[in-house]
Design a protein around this motif. Sequence first.
Motif, PDB file in Angstrom:
ATOM      1  N   GLY A  35      20.800  11.100 -39.282  1.00 10.89           N
ATOM      2  CA  GLY A  35      20.070  10.366 -40.439  1.00 10.89           C
ATOM      3  C   GLY A  35      21.350  10.058 -41.314  1.00 10.89           C
ATOM      4  O   GLY A  35      20.611   9.219 -42.422  1.00 10.89           O
ATOM      5  N   LEU A  63      15.277  10.229 -36.957  1.00 12.59           N
ATOM      6  CA  LEU A  63      14.496  11.009 -37.995  1.00 12.59           C
ATOM      7  C   LEU A  63      12.670  10.899 -37.738  1.00 12.59           C
ATOM      8  O   LEU A  63      12.252  11.350 -38.351  1.00 12.59           O
ATOM      9  CB  LEU A  63      14.669  10.632 -39.336  1.00 12.59           C
ATOM     10  CG  LEU A  63      16.084  10.861 -39.910  1.00 12.59           C
ATOM     11  CD1 LEU A  63      16.174  10.490 -41.354  1.00 12.59           C
ATOM     12  CD2 LEU A  63      16.183  12.305 -39.718  1.00 12.59           C
ATOM     13  N   GLU A  84      14.902  16.898 -44.778  1.00 16.09           N
ATOM     14  CA  GLU A  84      14.778  15.841 -44.320  1.00 16.09           C
ATOM     15  C   GLU A  84      13.994  15.948 -42.765  1.00 16.09           C
ATOM     16  O   GLU A  84      13.325  15.119 -42.087  1.00 16.09           O
ATOM     17  CB  GLU A  84      15.947  14.867 -44.192  1.00 16.09           C
ATOM     18  CG  GLU A  84      15.756  13.305 -44.069  1.00 16.09           C
ATOM     19  CD  GLU A  84      16.990  12.454 -44.380  1.00 16.09           C
ATOM     20  OE1 GLU A  84      17.993  13.256 -44.103  1.00 16.09           O
ATOM     21  OE2 GLU A  84      16.864  11.486 -44.860  1.00 16.09           O
ATOM     22  N   THR A 116      10.914  15.203 -45.384  1.00 21.15           N
ATOM     23  CA  THR A 116      10.833  14.614 -46.590  1.00 21.15           C
ATOM     24  C   THR A 116      12.114  14.243 -47.092  1.00 21.15           C
ATOM     25  O   THR A 116      13.107  15.002 -47.390  1.00 21.15           O
ATOM     26  CB  THR A 116      10.076  15.532 -47.764  1.00 21.15           C
ATOM     27  OG1 THR A 116       8.719  15.863 -47.225  1.00 21.15           O
ATOM     28  CG2 THR A 116       9.865  14.673 -49.045  1.00 21.15           C
ATOM     29  N   THR A 117      12.408  13.094 -47.637  1.00 18.64           N
ATOM     30  CA  THR A 117      13.525  12.377 -48.024  1.00 18.64           C
ATOM     31  C   THR A 117      13.594  12.477 -49.644  1.00 18.64           C
ATOM     32  O   THR A 117      12.643  12.074 -50.153  1.00 18.64           O
ATOM     33  CB  THR A 117      13.586  11.136 -47.542  1.00 18.64           C
ATOM     34  OG1 THR A 117      13.779  11.212 -46.220  1.00 18.64           O
ATOM     35  CG2 THR A 117      15.164  10.465 -48.040  1.00 18.64           C
ATOM     36  N   TRP A 133      15.487  10.946 -52.794  1.00  9.18           N
ATOM     37  CA  TRP A 133      16.082   9.634 -53.029  1.00  9.18           C
ATOM     38  C   TRP A 133      16.841   9.373 -54.180  1.00  9.18           C
ATOM     39  O   TRP A 133      17.235   8.302 -54.493  1.00  9.18           O
ATOM     40  CB  TRP A 133      15.233   8.434 -52.361  1.00  9.18           C
ATOM     41  CG  TRP A 133      13.748   8.299 -52.679  1.00  9.18           C
ATOM     42  CD1 TRP A 133      12.708   8.948 -52.209  1.00  9.18           C
ATOM     43  CD2 TRP A 133      13.351   7.561 -53.855  1.00  9.18           C
ATOM     44  NE1 TRP A 133      11.402   8.670 -52.999  1.00  9.18           N
ATOM     45  CE2 TRP A 133      12.062   7.955 -54.034  1.00  9.18           C
ATOM     46  CE3 TRP A 133      14.259   6.769 -55.146  1.00  9.18           C
ATOM     47  CZ2 TRP A 133      11.110   7.386 -55.031  1.00  9.18           C
ATOM     48  CZ3 TRP A 133      13.127   6.532 -56.127  1.00  9.18           C
ATOM     49  CH2 TRP A 133      11.957   6.715 -56.127  1.00  9.18           C
ATOM     50  N   SER A 170       7.883  10.860 -47.994  1.00  7.44           N
ATOM     51  CA  SER A 170       7.667  11.258 -46.920  1.00  7.44           C
ATOM     52  C   SER A 170       6.316  10.586 -45.952  1.00  7.44           C
ATOM     53  O   SER A 170       5.467  10.241 -46.732  1.00  7.44           O
ATOM     54  CB  SER A 170       7.245  12.632 -47.045  1.00  7.44           C
ATOM     55  OG  SER A 170       6.721  13.222 -45.647  1.00  7.44           O
ATOM     56  N   THR A 207      23.268  19.311 -50.066  1.00 10.45           N
ATOM     57  CA  THR A 207      23.065  18.668 -49.236  1.00 10.45           C
ATOM     58  C   THR A 207      24.017  18.430 -48.005  1.00 10.45           C
ATOM     59  O   THR A 207      24.137  17.395 -47.209  1.00 10.45           O
ATOM     60  CB  THR A 207      23.162  17.132 -49.849  1.00 10.45           C
ATOM     61  OG1 THR A 207      24.609  17.066 -50.699  1.00 10.45           O
ATOM     62  CG2 THR A 207      22.177  16.740 -50.881  1.00 10.45           C
ATOM     63  N   LYS A 263      18.561   6.671 -50.338  1.00 12.41           N
ATOM     64  CA  LYS A 263      18.122   6.333 -48.746  1.00 12.41           C
ATOM     65  C   LYS A 263      17.014   5.128 -48.812  1.00 12.41           C
ATOM     66  O   LYS A 263      16.398   5.133 -49.930  1.00 12.41           O
ATOM     67  CB  LYS A 263      17.130   7.477 -48.293  1.00 12.41           C
ATOM     68  CG  LYS A 263      18.151   8.647 -47.680  1.00 12.41           C
ATOM     69  CD  LYS A 263      18.856   8.391 -46.308  1.00 12.41           C
ATOM     70  CE  LYS A 263      19.675   9.393 -45.789  1.00 12.41           C
ATOM     71  NZ  LYS A 263      19.531  10.307 -44.712  1.00 12.41           N
TER      72      LYS A 263
END
Lengths: 102, 508
Positions: A59, A78, B49, B97-98, B100, B121, B137, B469
């Motif tokens: 990703g 992803l 993620e 789930t990102t 951002w 998400s 991260t 992102k």
Amino acid sequence: MFRRLSDRASGEITFTFDGRPITASAGDSVAAALLAAGVRACRTTPVSGAPRGPYCMMGVCFECLVRIDGMDNRQGCLVTVQEGMRVESQRGSRTLTPEPAQ
Amino acid sequence: MTKGRVSTERGIADLADEYDVIVVGAGPAGLSAATTLAGTNARTLLVDENRTPGGQIYRAITLAQPVDRQRLGEDYWRGRSIAEDFLRSEAEYAPATTAWSIQPLQGDAGQTIGHEVGLSSNGVARLIQARQVVLATGALERPFPIPGWTLPGVMTAGAAQIALKTSGLVPSGKVVIAGTGPLLYLLAAQLIEAGATVSAVLDTTPRENWLRAFRHARGFLVSPYLAKGLKLLQTVQRRTRVIRWVSALAAEGEGGLKEVVWGAGGREHRMAADLLLLHQGVVPNVNFSNSAGCAHEWDEAQLTFRPQVDEWSASSVAGLALAGDGTGIGGAEAAAIQGRIAGLGCASRLGLVAPAERDRLAVPLRTSLARAMRGRRFLDELYRPAKAFRVPQDPDTIVCRCEEISAGQIRASVSAGAGGPNQMKVFLRCGMGPCQGRLCGLTVTELIADERSKHPSEIGYYRLRFPIKPLRLHELAALPQTETAKVAVLADLADTHHPADLNERKPQ
């Protein structure tokens, strides 16, 4: 370029890539399913039109961008492949598509 | 909201509006931090993620079968208990789930009382508040800019490992693995164990690194790395061709990889290849901590920028802690311990653990951490990538994969007046594609430093901005129109002319 270990195949999922039916394993990401099917390039770049394929699988590189069910710029690594999913190569820059209603 | 998992139908819509702590990243550091915090009764949310916990090092660990234990080894299997401890905890978990953005929340007196974290998400975005935030991260593979590295058929070694862990995929056809670093031989051994035929391992470790590393051999000799490393080397050397002292490397082909070309012993060699797997170590993934405004410094041993943290993993931004490889590479074992220490620090700042109790609980953790870090200096020195593989000498080599900017263009921009990465961006759009500099940032810093005969610490890194992102417009548009939401979206527009950009000096 990749093959699947027999002990790791799970339920079969069928999706299409540029109209071609491909069989994947349940739980595969779109990018992994494409690699398993021998697809090396899944898009062309917006700048020079050069072909690109999955590079990092986590990703961060955005090389596996594809169009999924009509929506461009999806990160193939992803997104989990689903039965009947329509995956297409992304040619150049993404096109604006109407956003789904909320 | 059930413990352990977000319902897949409603996704992040089910999350509460605020938590005591939000942890970002479900690798060893994030999992351990979340488990520790939940154990102190902090209301904890872990966002990640991927679909299952483990991060990249323990990717898909909860789905792994005994056969994977054999294939991937005991170090991988160790992640299982870390993930299981987390899933058993009271922490809430938002997979797929990102995260951002992160924006400080201010109290009446202007002090920071927490943060608002932007999440996305399944096409839905939310802004969720937390009194404390832990960013875990992790790391990503160091850029490996060689001619032809953008060709389909060239991937990172880590990518092949992820394909193996998540989908049981092993490379087939003519496979070449090239580069340096502990993961290079680990991956080669794992792939061979899984039945792949590896045509060759091209080792780019410079000869002189052995001398440099020797000074730090004491820590290495008493670390578990020694026995593990020897075993891996033995496996790989017995089952494939290892070519050492490789000093030049390129991928060639029209539309896709056909051949790998390398230089060794003053001669050029070629080999047909279907897949080239590149690796030259991992570096902290700093996109989040950089965008959040945390202070970073150059780490000369690891040749990377890393955020500064105190003994409790707190960053320079109030209420924001950083743990694991995202703060400097220490490996999975160290990351898990750092996660627990960061968790104790957060719990203490939340008033859930008294300082004396926090200190007492951290004593054995710090002892374990020191043990886990043994041998790291040796590995850093031994696997320090050669300059030729970090700073491309061939002007045509692509540095920014997204915008297709070459090393020669970047050097020319320096001559034209770009003193640092942020001015150079304006000239070339380098680093402004979807990956947001993740695959070019360090190369750009070192290239400009090389061109200006400066140290990378004087050149600095990209000033990154939220969202880290890409987000869809409808996700942004659907966010509640509060003042903080407007700030979260618009602050970066106002911030375009950050003072740091203006302070960059022109070349002498």
